[in-house]
Scaffold this motif. Structure first.
Motif, PDB file in Angstrom:
ATOM      1  N   TYR A  43     -20.326 -17.942   6.896  1.00  9.93           N
ATOM      2  CA  TYR A  43     -18.975 -18.389   6.557  1.00  9.93           C
ATOM      3  C   TYR A  43     -18.339 -17.449   5.543  1.00  9.93           C
ATOM      4  O   TYR A  43     -19.028 -16.668   4.885  1.00  9.93           O
ATOM      5  CB  TYR A  43     -18.982 -19.823   6.006  1.00  9.93           C
ATOM      6  CG  TYR A  43     -19.736 -20.000   4.705  1.00  9.93           C
ATOM      7  CD1 TYR A  43     -19.125 -19.757   3.474  1.00  9.93           C
ATOM      8  CD2 TYR A  43     -21.054 -20.436   4.698  1.00  9.93           C
ATOM      9  CE1 TYR A  43     -19.812 -19.922   2.284  1.00  9.93           C
ATOM     10  CE2 TYR A  43     -21.743 -20.615   3.513  1.00  9.93           C
ATOM     11  CZ  TYR A  43     -21.124 -20.351   2.307  1.00  9.93           C
ATOM     12  OH  TYR A  43     -21.805 -20.513   1.132  1.00  9.93           O
ATOM     13  N   THR A 103     -19.816 -26.343   2.693  1.00 10.12           N
ATOM     14  CA  THR A 103     -18.857 -27.340   2.193  1.00 10.12           C
ATOM     15  C   THR A 103     -18.964 -27.505   0.676  1.00 10.12           C
ATOM     16  O   THR A 103     -17.962 -27.737   0.018  1.00 10.12           O
ATOM     17  CB  THR A 103     -19.012 -28.702   2.903  1.00 10.12           C
ATOM     18  OG1 THR A 103     -20.353 -29.154   2.763  1.00 10.12           O
ATOM     19  CG2 THR A 103     -18.655 -28.592   4.375  1.00 10.12           C
ATOM     20  N   GLU A 158     -13.205 -28.774  -5.276  1.00  2.29           N
ATOM     21  CA  GLU A 158     -12.764 -30.162  -5.092  1.00  2.29           C
ATOM     22  C   GLU A 158     -11.269 -30.338  -5.308  1.00  2.29           C
ATOM     23  O   GLU A 158     -10.681 -31.275  -4.793  1.00  2.29           O
ATOM     24  CB  GLU A 158     -13.487 -31.079  -6.087  1.00  2.29           C
ATOM     25  CG  GLU A 158     -14.927 -31.328  -5.756  1.00  2.29           C
ATOM     26  CD  GLU A 158     -15.574 -32.253  -6.775  1.00  2.29           C
ATOM     27  OE1 GLU A 158     -14.855 -33.056  -7.417  1.00  2.29           O
ATOM     28  OE2 GLU A 158     -16.793 -32.166  -6.932  1.00  2.29           O
ATOM     29  N   MET A 184     -13.824 -32.730   7.858  1.00  2.00           N
ATOM     30  CA  MET A 184     -14.492 -31.524   8.348  1.00  2.00           C
ATOM     31  C   MET A 184     -16.002 -31.686   8.357  1.00  2.00           C
ATOM     32  O   MET A 184     -16.744 -30.740   8.166  1.00  2.00           O
ATOM     33  CB  MET A 184     -14.074 -30.303   7.537  1.00  2.00           C
ATOM     34  CG  MET A 184     -14.178 -30.460   6.051  1.00  2.00           C
ATOM     35  SD  MET A 184     -13.656 -28.998   5.173  1.00  2.00           S
ATOM     36  CE  MET A 184     -15.242 -28.240   4.920  1.00  2.00           C
ATOM     37  N   ASP A 185     -16.457 -32.933   8.583  1.00  2.00           N
ATOM     38  CA  ASP A 185     -17.886 -33.173   8.758  1.00  2.00           C
ATOM     39  C   ASP A 185     -18.423 -32.290   9.871  1.00  2.00           C
ATOM     40  O   ASP A 185     -17.684 -31.912  10.783  1.00  2.00           O
ATOM     41  CB  ASP A 185     -18.143 -34.637   9.161  1.00  2.00           C
ATOM     42  CG  ASP A 185     -18.178 -35.581   7.968  1.00  2.00           C
ATOM     43  OD1 ASP A 185     -18.329 -35.086   6.829  1.00  2.00           O
ATOM     44  OD2 ASP A 185     -18.054 -36.791   8.181  1.00  2.00           O
ATOM     45  N   ILE A 215     -10.711 -23.114   8.887  1.00  2.00           N
ATOM     46  CA  ILE A 215     -10.523 -24.365   8.165  1.00  2.00           C
ATOM     47  C   ILE A 215      -9.504 -24.151   7.053  1.00  2.00           C
ATOM     48  O   ILE A 215      -9.633 -23.248   6.235  1.00  2.00           O
ATOM     49  CB  ILE A 215     -11.860 -24.877   7.589  1.00  2.00           C
ATOM     50  CG1 ILE A 215     -12.838 -25.138   8.747  1.00  2.00           C
ATOM     51  CG2 ILE A 215     -11.645 -26.132   6.751  1.00  2.00           C
ATOM     52  CD1 ILE A 215     -14.260 -25.355   8.346  1.00  2.00           C
ATOM     53  N   TYR A 263     -15.808 -20.495   9.549  1.00  2.00           N
ATOM     54  CA  TYR A 263     -17.208 -20.882   9.715  1.00  2.00           C
ATOM     55  C   TYR A 263     -17.650 -20.548  11.136  1.00  2.00           C
ATOM     56  O   TYR A 263     -16.977 -20.914  12.096  1.00  2.00           O
ATOM     57  CB  TYR A 263     -17.386 -22.382   9.450  1.00  2.00           C
ATOM     58  CG  TYR A 263     -18.842 -22.801   9.438  1.00  2.00           C
ATOM     59  CD1 TYR A 263     -19.599 -22.659   8.285  1.00  2.00           C
ATOM     60  CD2 TYR A 263     -19.450 -23.299  10.582  1.00  2.00           C
ATOM     61  CE1 TYR A 263     -20.943 -23.015   8.272  1.00  2.00           C
ATOM     62  CE2 TYR A 263     -20.787 -23.655  10.574  1.00  2.00           C
ATOM     63  CZ  TYR A 263     -21.529 -23.509   9.409  1.00  2.00           C
ATOM     64  OH  TYR A 263     -22.858 -23.848   9.401  1.00  2.00           O
ATOM     65  N   TYR A 306     -24.466 -25.712   6.752  1.00  2.00           N
ATOM     66  CA  TYR A 306     -23.095 -26.225   6.683  1.00  2.00           C
ATOM     67  C   TYR A 306     -22.873 -26.954   5.353  1.00  2.00           C
ATOM     68  O   TYR A 306     -21.799 -26.868   4.770  1.00  2.00           O
ATOM     69  CB  TYR A 306     -22.809 -27.142   7.877  1.00  2.00           C
ATOM     70  CG  TYR A 306     -21.340 -27.468   8.004  1.00  2.00           C
ATOM     71  CD1 TYR A 306     -20.436 -26.489   8.399  1.00  2.00           C
ATOM     72  CD2 TYR A 306     -20.854 -28.741   7.729  1.00  2.00           C
ATOM     73  CE1 TYR A 306     -19.077 -26.766   8.509  1.00  2.00           C
ATOM     74  CE2 TYR A 306     -19.498 -29.027   7.843  1.00  2.00           C
ATOM     75  CZ  TYR A 306     -18.627 -28.043   8.231  1.00  2.00           C
ATOM     76  OH  TYR A 306     -17.288 -28.317   8.337  1.00  2.00           O
ATOM     77  N   ALA A 307     -23.910 -27.639   4.865  1.00  2.00           N
ATOM     78  CA  ALA A 307     -23.806 -28.336   3.578  1.00  2.00           C
ATOM     79  C   ALA A 307     -23.566 -27.340   2.440  1.00  2.00           C
ATOM     80  O   ALA A 307     -22.773 -27.609   1.529  1.00  2.00           O
ATOM     81  CB  ALA A 307     -25.069 -29.158   3.310  1.00  2.00           C
ATOM     82  N   PRO A 363     -13.501 -34.129   2.529  1.00  2.00           N
ATOM     83  CA  PRO A 363     -14.667 -33.628   3.256  1.00  2.00           C
ATOM     84  C   PRO A 363     -14.951 -34.338   4.586  1.00  2.00           C
ATOM     85  O   PRO A 363     -15.471 -33.710   5.514  1.00  2.00           O
ATOM     86  CB  PRO A 363     -15.824 -33.850   2.269  1.00  2.00           C
ATOM     87  CG  PRO A 363     -15.173 -33.833   0.923  1.00  2.00           C
ATOM     88  CD  PRO A 363     -13.819 -34.443   1.128  1.00  2.00           C
ATOM     89  N   TRP A 368      -8.284 -25.869   3.935  1.00  2.00           N
ATOM     90  CA  TRP A 368      -8.760 -26.869   2.990  1.00  2.00           C
ATOM     91  C   TRP A 368      -7.682 -27.125   1.933  1.00  2.00           C
ATOM     92  O   TRP A 368      -7.318 -26.212   1.195  1.00  2.00           O
ATOM     93  CB  TRP A 368     -10.058 -26.383   2.352  1.00  2.00           C
ATOM     94  CG  TRP A 368     -10.607 -27.196   1.234  1.00  2.00           C
ATOM     95  CD1 TRP A 368     -10.764 -26.791  -0.064  1.00  2.00           C
ATOM     96  CD2 TRP A 368     -11.103 -28.541   1.293  1.00  2.00           C
ATOM     97  NE1 TRP A 368     -11.322 -27.803  -0.799  1.00  2.00           N
ATOM     98  CE2 TRP A 368     -11.536 -28.893  -0.001  1.00  2.00           C
ATOM     99  CE3 TRP A 368     -11.200 -29.490   2.315  1.00  2.00           C
ATOM    100  CZ2 TRP A 368     -12.070 -30.141  -0.296  1.00  2.00           C
ATOM    101  CZ3 TRP A 368     -11.730 -30.738   2.017  1.00  2.00           C
ATOM    102  CH2 TRP A 368     -12.158 -31.056   0.734  1.00  2.00           C
ATOM    103  N   LEU A 373     -16.656 -25.155  -1.391  1.00  2.00           N
ATOM    104  CA  LEU A 373     -15.201 -25.351  -1.457  1.00  2.00           C
ATOM    105  C   LEU A 373     -14.847 -26.131  -2.725  1.00  2.00           C
ATOM    106  O   LEU A 373     -15.527 -27.103  -3.058  1.00  2.00           O
ATOM    107  CB  LEU A 373     -14.717 -26.123  -0.225  1.00  2.00           C
ATOM    108  CG  LEU A 373     -14.806 -25.345   1.086  1.00  2.00           C
ATOM    109  CD1 LEU A 373     -14.589 -26.284   2.271  1.00  2.00           C
ATOM    110  CD2 LEU A 373     -13.800 -24.210   1.114  1.00  2.00           C
TER     111      LEU A 373
END
Length: 145
Positions: free
Chosen positions: A35, A63, A68, A135-136, A94, A76, A59-60, A132, A96, A66
């Motif tokens: 990513y 995310t 808050e 975009m799970d 994405i 990604y 992926y975790a 969040p 965000w 990013l």
């Protein structure tokens, strides 16, 4: 109304740093990155690379990278196996924009998005997320399969 239109014209003049394009090519063609997170550098009036994730990052981890309370663009590279047992990859763009971010930041990212996205050839899907759950990983899975 005139203020808003004038602001949009001023804000949409963002350039794209050469490094942003070349880093994207490394993700797209060479699979160097899982990513890339981009941010707008207001003083330079361009979109720059803030962070990259290696091919083995989850992926975790993406995310969690990013912020808050501030907007970002991200790309990604989602790998998966089809029902026919074929290895596939789809690139997600994405946008965000968390609810807690400043209105000015939301406007800046919204007005610059299409121009920036056009610079990145080969995007398969776009997701706009304000929290969040939008975009799970399941969202990506649903879109890609």
């Amino acid at each position: 109304m005139a203020f808003r239109a004038g602001s949009a014209n001023t804000l949409s003049g963002m350039g794209v740093a050469d490094h942003s394009k070349s880093t994207y090519m490394e993700l797209q063609r060479k699979k160097f990155h899982r990513y890339i997170i981009f941010r707008i550098e207001e003083k330079k009036k361009e979109v720059v690379v803030e962070k990259t994730g290696g091919p083995t990052e989850s992926y975790a981890e993406f995310t969690a990278s990013l912020p808050e309370n501030d907007c970002r663009y991200a790309v990604y590279d989602y790998d998966f196996v089809t029902s026919e047992n074929c290895q596939k990859s789809k690139i997600f763009f994405i946008s965000w924009a968390p609810a807690m971010s400043r209105i000015r930041a939301k406007m800046l990212y919204a007005t610059s998005k299409n121009r920036f996205k056009r610079e990145l050839e080969g995007i398969h899907y776009e997701i706009q997320a304000t929290d969040p759950t939008e975009m799970d990983l399941e969202v990506l899975q649903d879109r890609a399969h």
